[in-house]
Design a protein around this motif. Structure first.
Motif, PDB file in Angstrom:
ATOM      1  N   GLU A  80       0.831  -1.197   0.000  1.00 55.73           N
ATOM      2  CA  GLU A  80       0.000   0.000   0.000  1.00 55.73           C
ATOM      3  C   GLU A  80       0.865   1.247   0.000  1.00 55.73           C
ATOM      4  OE1 GLU A  80      -3.244   2.056   3.015  1.00 55.73           O
ATOM      5  OE2 GLU A  80      -2.674  -0.030   3.257  1.00 55.73           O
ATOM      6  N   GLY A  81       0.526   2.178  -0.851  1.00 53.54           N
ATOM      7  CA  GLY A  81       1.220   3.447  -0.868  1.00 53.54           C
ATOM      8  C   GLY A  81       2.434   3.501  -1.764  1.00 53.54           C
ATOM      9  N   ALA A  82       2.792   2.389  -2.406  1.00 50.39           N
ATOM     10  CA  ALA A  82       3.971   2.373  -3.275  1.00 50.39           C
ATOM     11  C   ALA A  82       3.579   2.726  -4.701  1.00 50.39           C
ATOM     12  CB  ALA A  82       4.628   0.993  -3.246  1.00 50.39           C
ATOM     13  N   ALA A  83       4.413   3.536  -5.346  1.00 49.10           N
ATOM     14  CA  ALA A  83       4.152   3.899  -6.735  1.00 49.10           C
ATOM     15  C   ALA A  83       4.606   2.779  -7.652  1.00 49.10           C
ATOM     16  CB  ALA A  83       4.905   5.187  -7.083  1.00 49.10           C
ATOM     17  N   ASN A  84       3.890   2.605  -8.763  1.00 49.34           N
ATOM     18  CA  ASN A  84       4.294   1.599  -9.749  1.00 49.34           C
ATOM     19  C   ASN A  84       5.295   2.241 -10.699  1.00 49.34           C
ATOM     20  OD1 ASN A  84       4.597  -0.408 -11.597  1.00 49.34           O
ATOM     21  ND2 ASN A  84       2.466  -0.551 -12.185  1.00 49.34           N
ATOM     22  N   ILE A  85       6.588   1.983 -10.444  1.00 53.75           N
ATOM     23  CA  ILE A  85       7.638   2.539 -11.300  1.00 53.75           C
ATOM     24  C   ILE A  85       7.666   1.784 -12.624  1.00 53.75           C
ATOM     25  CG2 ILE A  85      10.080   3.129 -11.440  1.00 53.75           C
ATOM     26  CD1 ILE A  85       8.524   4.507  -9.154  1.00 53.75           C
ATOM     27  N   LYS A  86       7.685   0.461 -12.534  1.00 56.15           N
ATOM     28  CA  LYS A  86       7.615  -0.393 -13.721  1.00 56.15           C
ATOM     29  C   LYS A  86       7.206  -1.777 -13.253  1.00 56.15           C
ATOM     30  CE  LYS A  86      12.624  -1.249 -13.574  1.00 56.15           C
ATOM     31  NZ  LYS A  86      13.903  -1.047 -14.256  1.00 56.15           N
ATOM     32  N   SER A  87       6.436  -2.457 -14.044  1.00 60.45           N
ATOM     33  CA  SER A  87       5.929  -3.776 -13.665  1.00 60.45           C
ATOM     34  C   SER A  87       6.984  -4.831 -13.958  1.00 60.45           C
ATOM     35  CB  SER A  87       4.648  -4.099 -14.430  1.00 60.45           C
ATOM     36  OG  SER A  87       3.625  -3.201 -14.076  1.00 60.45           O
TER      37      SER A  87
ATOM     38  N   MET B   9      18.051  -0.655  -5.184  1.00 61.75           N
ATOM     39  CA  MET B   9      17.074   0.381  -4.853  1.00 61.75           C
ATOM     40  C   MET B   9      17.620   1.757  -5.231  1.00 61.75           C
ATOM     41  SD  MET B   9      14.488  -1.243  -3.816  1.00 61.75           S
ATOM     42  CE  MET B   9      13.590   0.275  -3.615  1.00 61.75           C
ATOM     43  N   THR B  10      18.909   1.954  -5.046  1.00 63.16           N
ATOM     44  CA  THR B  10      19.591   3.165  -5.501  1.00 63.16           C
ATOM     45  C   THR B  10      20.857   2.715  -6.227  1.00 63.16           C
ATOM     46  OG1 THR B  10      20.822   3.374  -3.433  1.00 63.16           O
ATOM     47  CG2 THR B  10      18.737   4.566  -3.582  1.00 63.16           C
ATOM     48  N   ALA B  11      21.372   3.572  -7.100  1.00 60.11           N
ATOM     49  CA  ALA B  11      22.570   3.205  -7.857  1.00 60.11           C
ATOM     50  C   ALA B  11      23.247   4.472  -8.365  1.00 60.11           C
ATOM     51  CB  ALA B  11      22.216   2.296  -9.033  1.00 60.11           C
ATOM     52  N   ASP B  12      24.514   4.359  -8.630  1.00 58.82           N
ATOM     53  CA  ASP B  12      25.262   5.447  -9.264  1.00 58.82           C
ATOM     54  C   ASP B  12      25.994   4.856 -10.458  1.00 58.82           C
ATOM     55  OD1 ASP B  12      26.267   7.929  -9.751  1.00 58.82           O
ATOM     56  OD2 ASP B  12      27.816   7.856  -8.201  1.00 58.82           O
ATOM     57  N   TRP B  13      26.271   5.696 -11.447  1.00 60.00           N
ATOM     58  CA  TRP B  13      26.988   5.178 -12.608  1.00 60.00           C
ATOM     59  C   TRP B  13      28.450   4.949 -12.232  1.00 60.00           C
ATOM     60  CZ3 TRP B  13      30.862   7.954 -15.365  1.00 60.00           C
ATOM     61  CH2 TRP B  13      31.023   9.291 -14.976  1.00 60.00           C
ATOM     62  N   THR B  14      29.013   3.881 -12.727  1.00 57.68           N
ATOM     63  CA  THR B  14      30.375   3.475 -12.386  1.00 57.68           C
ATOM     64  C   THR B  14      31.379   4.224 -13.252  1.00 57.68           C
ATOM     65  OG1 THR B  14      29.525   1.279 -11.891  1.00 57.68           O
ATOM     66  CG2 THR B  14      31.904   1.507 -12.058  1.00 57.68           C
ATOM     67  N   ARG B  15      32.397   4.761 -12.607  1.00 56.10           N
ATOM     68  CA  ARG B  15      33.439   5.488 -13.346  1.00 56.10           C
ATOM     69  C   ARG B  15      34.418   4.482 -13.946  1.00 56.10           C
ATOM     70  NH1 ARG B  15      29.534   8.165 -10.571  1.00 56.10           N
ATOM     71  NH2 ARG B  15      29.940  10.391 -10.376  1.00 56.10           N
TER      72      ARG B  15
ATOM     73  N   SER C 262      22.279   8.633 -12.323  1.00 55.38           N
ATOM     74  CA  SER C 262      22.135   7.843 -11.105  1.00 55.38           C
ATOM     75  C   SER C 262      20.693   7.345 -10.986  1.00 55.38           C
ATOM     76  CB  SER C 262      22.499   8.688  -9.880  1.00 55.38           C
ATOM     77  OG  SER C 262      21.595   9.775  -9.746  1.00 55.38           O
ATOM     78  N   LYS C 263      20.447   6.475 -10.029  1.00 53.66           N
ATOM     79  CA  LYS C 263      19.093   6.038  -9.687  1.00 53.66           C
ATOM     80  C   LYS C 263      18.824   6.402  -8.234  1.00 53.66           C
ATOM     81  CE  LYS C 263      16.068   2.095  -8.927  1.00 53.66           C
ATOM     82  NZ  LYS C 263      15.899   0.632  -8.888  1.00 53.66           N
ATOM     83  N   PRO C 264      17.799   7.235  -7.915  1.00 50.93           N
ATOM     84  CA  PRO C 264      17.032   8.015  -8.874  1.00 50.93           C
ATOM     85  C   PRO C 264      17.898   9.137  -9.479  1.00 50.93           C
ATOM     86  CG  PRO C 264      16.486   8.648  -6.622  1.00 50.93           C
ATOM     87  CD  PRO C 264      17.431   7.487  -6.517  1.00 50.93           C
ATOM     88  N   PRO C 265      17.452   9.773 -10.560  1.00 50.61           N
ATOM     89  CA  PRO C 265      16.116   9.710 -11.161  1.00 50.61           C
ATOM     90  C   PRO C 265      15.910   8.571 -12.156  1.00 50.61           C
ATOM     91  CG  PRO C 265      17.400  11.361 -12.277  1.00 50.61           C
ATOM     92  CD  PRO C 265      18.274  10.849 -11.166  1.00 50.61           C
ATOM     93  N   GLY C 266      16.976   8.031 -12.750  1.00 50.74           N
ATOM     94  CA  GLY C 266      16.795   6.966 -13.729  1.00 50.74           C
ATOM     95  C   GLY C 266      16.731   5.613 -13.041  1.00 50.74           C
ATOM     96  N   THR C 267      16.072   4.641 -13.667  1.00 50.97           N
ATOM     97  CA  THR C 267      16.164   3.270 -13.182  1.00 50.97           C
ATOM     98  C   THR C 267      17.387   2.621 -13.830  1.00 50.97           C
ATOM     99  OG1 THR C 267      14.684   2.487 -14.927  1.00 50.97           O
ATOM    100  CG2 THR C 267      13.683   3.037 -12.815  1.00 50.97           C
TER     101      THR C 267
END
Length: 542
Positions: A366-373, A498-504, A533-538
């Motif tokens: 409950e309360g979670a947004a559907n980012i992608k199925s 759940m979170t991520a950053d682009w690898t250098r 990064s994630k967010p904003p991108g997946t």
């Protein structure tokens, strides 16, 4: 009842000792007030070997208490307690006898609900800050007189509620931490869950161990024991199939269920034509060798490509792939029953390697947004004939790896880069065709090979290669004009997806990847790098 001296209770008269509740039966609930760090709080609690779950702030106190929580943590959030419609904390929570920790907004909401003073801060604090510790109490045991913390607030608690002791202060927060030890209520204005608060984990562990009296006993070994027992209770003596994809998640789920039910399990590997180069052969060789499980391979390449023909919308792709997976499993289950002859039992259960991030991104709870199925959550068909067995549903990726090692899976399987169930179907932007899949397979194989040669397999969480199939750009190859496709490299680092950053990635490695792809894959004339990064991108583009 006390027994007379010298007598021992008989088995007939002594009531059985009830089993201690498992970690999952008494979770630490992290109440999400819209914080970007709610997931991180839950992870930090688990790193302290205490089980946690995230619940939305819309849950009533009664609903929270139905989960029999061992403790509750109120997360931060973007609102102000005085804004119209701002989420509030029901003061009944603080009278329920459950230990509570408020963080940032949760701290302010706790103070406000209990009669403390909350007002605009004299000085807003955003980022690195310093707090002075006046009284360590329970929460700040082991803290120095001053410590670096990470703040993000323009509102502050200016006076604590009655019965609370002020523990710390900062330039913008006269009350930066407080506690009511008798009622086991605690609060911090700063974010202890982020790495920029170097002593933050100590504060969280002080709350969990000293404030809430919890034991650090949620380990990979305990997870295996709990889930083996849960699977046995759910499945009984019924037959089970597991959808094996070649990724870490399904491999660990299969190994765990095999530990629970043994020969009742048959793994089904569906070759849907959306795999990376060599994936099918690798699954058949590595996983079967490691576990000895029975494996059935289904060639469904034409089935999936036919269903995806003409489809470009990513959500539709995911749902089609999820549906066709189930249809393939149903057909495999019918074949298994037919093989058994007249005595063949129906296959009732389907094992999936669903993880917590899959559930969260698919709007689970409950309360979670559907980012992608995700194909194995929101992408399942309505007429599903199986009961699902999902032993990893509450785990993050790194926890799954720890469980895999506990189960004895080889590191080559446990540390394999994550690969989505929908496969390359969601790494082609546009229609999925056999020709486009071959182009992407070739480019992906080159990128993976060069990253491995550079020793970056453990540094990079994964590196999706994305084919922009509906985009073309002008190039020059062999002194002639080309009009080819671009591919995108998406190297990312993460703990749990759940979170991520682009690898250098080193420039020389990127240069080799780009040069090889444009030289060896004639349909591609441009290689670009995704630095989002994630967010904003997946992590995946679709």
């Amino acid at each position: 009842m006390t027994q007379p001296h010298g007598e021992t209770p008989s088995a007939e008269t002594t009531p059985p000792v009830p089993a201690a509740p498992t970690a999952a039966e008494r979770p630490v609930l992290v109440v999400d007030y819209g914080a970007q760090y709610a997931q991180l709080i839950a992870r930090r609690v688990r790193e302290a070997h205490v089980y946690s779950e995230i619940v939305p702030h819309t849950w009533s106190v009664e609903k929270m208490l139905e989960r029999n929580p061992a403790a509750v943590i109120l997360s931060g959030g973007p609102a102000s307690v005085y804004e119209p419609g701002a989420p509030a904390v029901d003061a009944a929570l603080f009278d329920a006898g459950v230990p509570v920790l408020g963080i940032c907004y949760g701290f302010q909401a706790m103070a406000h609900a209990l009669g403390g003073a909350v007002d605009a801060a004299a000085t807003g604090e955003y980022g690195a800050a310093t707090v002075a510790v006046d009284e360590p109490g329970v929460l700040l045991t082991g803290s120095p007189g001053e410590q670096a913390v990470w703040m993000s607030h323009g509102v502050a608690v200016t006076a604590p509620p009655e019965g609370f002791t002020v523990l710390a202060r900062s330039a913008g927060a006269p009350v930066a931490a407080f506690e009511d030890r008798e009622r086991r209520l605690y609060g911090l204005q700063w974010h202890p869950e982020v790495k920029h608060s170097p002593l933050g984990q100590r504060a969280l562990e002080n709350f969990l161990y000293r404030g809430a009296g919890l034991r650090p006993d949620w380990t990979a070994g305990n997870v295996v024991a709990e889930q083996v027992a849960a699977v046995r209770a759910q499945v009984g003596d019924a037959r089970v199939i597991c959808g094996l994809s070649g990724g870490v998640d399904s491999a660990v789920a299969a190994a765990l269920v095999q530990r629970a039910v043994g020969d009742q399990l048959t793994c089904v590997f569906v070759d849907h034509g959306l795999l990376r180069r060599g994936e099918a052969e690798q699954v058949e060789k590595d996983f079967v060798a490691a576990t000895g499980v029975r494996l059935v391979v289904v060639d469904a390449r034409e089935q999936f490509l036919g269903a995806l023909a003409g489809v470009t919308d990513p959500e539709t792709k995911r749902k089609i792939i999820g549906r066709e997976f189930i249809r393939s499993f149903e057909a495999a289950a019918r074949d298994l029953v037919a093989e058994s002859g007249a005595s063949g039992e129906e296959v009732r259960f389907l094992v999936q390697g669903t993880l917590y991030p899959d559930v969260v991104e698919s709007g689970g709870g409950e309360g979670a947004a559907n980012i992608k199925s995700h194909h194995n959550v929101g992408g399942l068909p309505d007429d599903l004939q199986f009961e699902l067995v999902e032993p990893l549903r509450t785990l993050f990726k790194d926890e799954v790896r720890a469980v895999g090692l506990e189960l004895g899976l080889p590191e080559g399987i446990v540390w394999r880069q994550p690969f989505p169930g929908p496969g390359l179907g969601i790494r082609i932007i546009g229609e999925v065709t056999a020709e486009r899949l071959e182009v992407l397979r070739a480019a992906d194989a080159i990128a993976r090979q060069e990253l491995t040669l550079a020793g970056l397999d453990r540094t990079i969480w994964q590196c999706p290669v994305v084919l922009l199939a509906d985009v073309r750009s002008v190039g020059v190859q062999g002194d002639g004009r080309t009009y080819g496709h671009p591919v995108v490299l998406r190297p990312v680092s993460s703990e749990d997806a759940m979170t991520a950053d682009w690898t250098r990635v080193p420039y020389d490695v990127l240069a080799r990847i780009s040069s090889r792809i444009t030289n060896e894959v004639r349909e591609v004339n441009r290689v670009v790098l995704d630095v989002t990064s994630k967010p904003p991108g997946t992590i995946e583009w679709e």
